[in-house]
Design an enzyme around this catalytic site. Structure first.
Site, PDB file in Angstrom:
ATOM      1  N   ASP A 121      20.787 -12.049  29.396  1.00 33.61           N
ATOM      2  CA  ASP A 121      20.915 -11.019  28.367  1.00 33.61           C
ATOM      3  C   ASP A 121      22.394 -10.867  27.988  1.00 33.61           C
ATOM      4  O   ASP A 121      23.274 -10.908  28.848  1.00 33.61           O
ATOM      5  CB  ASP A 121      20.364  -9.684  28.889  1.00 33.61           C
ATOM      6  CG  ASP A 121      20.115  -8.687  27.772  1.00 33.61           C
ATOM      7  OD1 ASP A 121      18.948  -8.415  27.472  1.00 33.61           O
ATOM      8  OD2 ASP A 121      21.110  -8.168  27.198  1.00 33.61           O
ATOM      9  N   ILE A 122      22.649 -10.655  26.711  1.00 33.06           N
ATOM     10  CA  ILE A 122      24.021 -10.554  26.216  1.00 33.06           C
ATOM     11  C   ILE A 122      24.708  -9.258  26.691  1.00 33.06           C
ATOM     12  O   ILE A 122      25.935  -9.195  26.759  1.00 33.06           O
ATOM     13  CB  ILE A 122      24.028 -10.652  24.672  1.00 33.06           C
ATOM     14  CG1 ILE A 122      25.368 -11.139  24.149  1.00 33.06           C
ATOM     15  CG2 ILE A 122      23.625  -9.347  24.011  1.00 33.06           C
ATOM     16  CD1 ILE A 122      25.336 -11.571  22.695  1.00 33.06           C
ATOM     17  N   ASN A 133       9.360  -4.242  26.731  1.00 30.66           N
ATOM     18  CA  ASN A 133       9.243  -3.131  25.795  1.00 30.66           C
ATOM     19  C   ASN A 133       8.370  -3.557  24.626  1.00 30.66           C
ATOM     20  O   ASN A 133       8.540  -4.651  24.082  1.00 30.66           O
ATOM     21  CB  ASN A 133      10.635  -2.746  25.286  1.00 30.66           C
ATOM     22  CG  ASN A 133      11.540  -2.262  26.405  1.00 30.66           C
ATOM     23  OD1 ASN A 133      11.115  -1.472  27.252  1.00 30.66           O
ATOM     24  ND2 ASN A 133      12.774  -2.736  26.439  1.00 30.66           N
ATOM     25  N   GLU A 189      13.584  -3.817  20.660  1.00 30.12           N
ATOM     26  CA  GLU A 189      14.572  -4.024  19.583  1.00 30.12           C
ATOM     27  C   GLU A 189      14.495  -5.409  18.954  1.00 30.12           C
ATOM     28  O   GLU A 189      14.837  -5.563  17.793  1.00 30.12           O
ATOM     29  CB  GLU A 189      15.981  -3.756  20.107  1.00 30.12           C
ATOM     30  CG  GLU A 189      16.143  -2.291  20.502  1.00 30.12           C
ATOM     31  CD  GLU A 189      17.581  -1.854  20.647  1.00 30.12           C
ATOM     32  OE1 GLU A 189      18.447  -2.713  20.834  1.00 30.12           O
ATOM     33  OE2 GLU A 189      17.807  -0.633  20.572  1.00 30.12           O
ATOM     34  N   VAL A 190      14.097  -6.397  19.743  1.00 29.41           N
ATOM     35  CA  VAL A 190      13.994  -7.752  19.188  1.00 29.41           C
ATOM     36  C   VAL A 190      12.507  -8.095  19.052  1.00 29.41           C
ATOM     37  O   VAL A 190      11.764  -8.083  20.042  1.00 29.41           O
ATOM     38  CB  VAL A 190      14.706  -8.781  20.097  1.00 29.41           C
ATOM     39  CG1 VAL A 190      14.523 -10.189  19.536  1.00 29.41           C
ATOM     40  CG2 VAL A 190      16.195  -8.455  20.213  1.00 29.41           C
ATOM     41  N   HIS A 200       9.419 -10.760  24.812  1.00 31.03           N
ATOM     42  CA  HIS A 200      10.304 -11.165  25.903  1.00 31.03           C
ATOM     43  C   HIS A 200      10.055 -10.276  27.103  1.00 31.03           C
ATOM     44  O   HIS A 200       9.690  -9.100  26.973  1.00 31.03           O
ATOM     45  CB  HIS A 200      11.782 -11.085  25.496  1.00 31.03           C
ATOM     46  CG  HIS A 200      12.182  -9.784  24.888  1.00 31.03           C
ATOM     47  ND1 HIS A 200      11.893  -9.470  23.580  1.00 31.03           N
ATOM     48  CD2 HIS A 200      12.848  -8.710  25.395  1.00 31.03           C
ATOM     49  CE1 HIS A 200      12.364  -8.262  23.305  1.00 31.03           C
ATOM     50  NE2 HIS A 200      12.937  -7.770  24.403  1.00 31.03           N
ATOM     51  N   HIS A 234      12.085  -8.844  30.393  1.00 32.54           N
ATOM     52  CA  HIS A 234      13.372  -8.668  31.072  1.00 32.54           C
ATOM     53  C   HIS A 234      13.130  -8.876  32.560  1.00 32.54           C
ATOM     54  O   HIS A 234      12.188  -8.321  33.130  1.00 32.54           O
ATOM     55  CB  HIS A 234      13.903  -7.237  30.898  1.00 32.54           C
ATOM     56  CG  HIS A 234      14.207  -6.849  29.493  1.00 32.54           C
ATOM     57  ND1 HIS A 234      15.483  -6.772  28.988  1.00 32.54           N
ATOM     58  CD2 HIS A 234      13.388  -6.484  28.470  1.00 32.54           C
ATOM     59  CE1 HIS A 234      15.451  -6.365  27.721  1.00 32.54           C
ATOM     60  NE2 HIS A 234      14.188  -6.183  27.385  1.00 32.54           N
TER      61      HIS A 234
HETATM   62  P1  5GP Z   1      14.357  -5.020  23.865  1.00 31.60           P
HETATM   63  O1  5GP Z   1      14.846  -3.627  23.664  1.00 31.60           O
HETATM   64  O2  5GP Z   1      13.885  -5.646  22.560  1.00 31.60           O
HETATM   65  O3  5GP Z   1      13.345  -5.116  24.957  1.00 31.60           O
HETATM   66  O4  5GP Z   1      15.606  -5.834  24.392  1.00 31.60           O
HETATM   67  C1  5GP Z   1      16.315  -6.781  23.655  1.00 31.60           C
HETATM   68  C2  5GP Z   1      17.396  -7.333  24.549  1.00 31.60           C
HETATM   69  O5  5GP Z   1      17.958  -8.449  23.904  1.00 31.60           O
HETATM   70  C3  5GP Z   1      18.545  -6.360  24.847  1.00 31.60           C
HETATM   71  O6  5GP Z   1      18.660  -6.203  26.261  1.00 31.60           O
HETATM   72  C4  5GP Z   1      19.760  -7.053  24.237  1.00 31.60           C
HETATM   73  O7  5GP Z   1      20.947  -6.874  24.994  1.00 31.60           O
HETATM   74  C5  5GP Z   1      19.326  -8.499  24.160  1.00 31.60           C
HETATM   75  N1  5GP Z   1      19.916  -9.263  23.067  1.00 31.60           N
HETATM   76  C6  5GP Z   1      20.011  -8.897  21.770  1.00 31.60           C
HETATM   77  N2  5GP Z   1      20.589  -9.851  21.036  1.00 31.60           N
HETATM   78  C7  5GP Z   1      20.882 -10.867  21.899  1.00 31.60           C
HETATM   79  C8  5GP Z   1      21.498 -12.142  21.736  1.00 31.60           C
HETATM   80  O8  5GP Z   1      21.908 -12.551  20.656  1.00 31.60           O
HETATM   81  N3  5GP Z   1      21.607 -12.910  22.850  1.00 31.60           N
HETATM   82  C9  5GP Z   1      21.172 -12.493  24.078  1.00 31.60           C
HETATM   83  N4  5GP Z   1      21.327 -13.318  25.095  1.00 31.60           N
HETATM   84  N5  5GP Z   1      20.589 -11.289  24.264  1.00 31.60           N
HETATM   85  C10 5GP Z   1      20.452 -10.482  23.188  1.00 31.60           C
END
Ligand code: 5GP
Length: 125
Positions: A39-40, A97, A105-106, A110, A112
Site C-alpha cells: 500500500d502506498i 472495504n 476508495e478504489v 482489493h 488489505h
Molecule cells: P480502500 O479504502 O479503497 O479500501 O483502500 C484503498 C487503498 O489503496 C488505500 O489504503 C490507499 O493508500 C491505497 N492506494 C491508493 N492509491 C494507491 C496507489 O497508487 N498505489 C498503491 N500502492 N496504493 C494505493
C-alpha cells in the site's frame, strides 16, 4: 472519497492502471489470478493489497460474478502472500472495504493484509 461498491467498473481506476503497468507498484506477488503490492500509505509495518486480475468493483461484485477459478485462485493467492510474508504464526488481519459505508476508495476489489505488530481492536472506537 468513498465510492459505490456496486456500480459499473471504471477501467481508469488506479488499480486497473497498475494491473496494465501504466502506474508503478512495489510488487510482492503475482500469478494468473492476483497481484499483491505494498500500500502506498501503509497503516501497519506490513500493509499489502491483494487484487484480482479481473474487472471487479468490490467484494460484492467479485463474490457474485467471479468464476470458481477466479475466486479460488484469488483466495489461495491471499493465503500464499500471508505465508510468504511470514505472517501466519504471529497472525495478521484481512480487510476489504465495500462501498460508501465501508469506506472503499478504489473501485477495484482489493483485500488489505495487515501485519507486523499487534493490531488491536477490530474497529476504532
Ligand atoms: P480502500 O479504502 O479503497 O479500501 O483502500 C484503498 C487503498 O489503496 C488505500 O489504503 C490507499 O493508500 C491505497 N492506494 C491508493 N492509491 C494507491 C496507489 O497508487 N498505489 C498503491 N500502492 N496504493 C494505493
Amino acid at each position: 472519497m468513498a465510492v459505490n461498491g456496486t456500480g459499473p467498473y471504471d477501467p481508469q481506476n488506479v488499480f486497473a492502471r497498475i494491473l496494465r503497468g501504466e502506474l508503478p507498484c512495489k510488487k510482492v506477488y503475482e500469478d494468473e489470478y492476483a497481484l499483491a503490492f505494498h500500500d502506498i500509505a501503509p497503516k501497519a509495518p506490513v500493509h499489502v493489497l491483494v487484487i484480482p486480475k479481473g474487472p471487479f468493483v468490490s467484494f460484492a461484485d467479485f463474490s457474485s460474478k467471479g468464476t470458481e477459478a477466479e475466486i479460488t485462485g484469488f483466495t489461495r493467492a491471499v493465503g500464499k502472500v500471508a505465508r510468504d510474508l511470514k505472517l501466519e504464526a504471529p497472525g495478521y488481519r484481512l480487510l476489504s472495504n465495500v462501498g460508501v459505508a465501508g469506506g472503499q476508495e478504489v473501485p477495484h476489489f482489493h483485500v488489505h493484509l495487515f501485519g507486523g505488530r499487534a493490531l488491536g481492536a477490530m474497529l476504532p472506537g
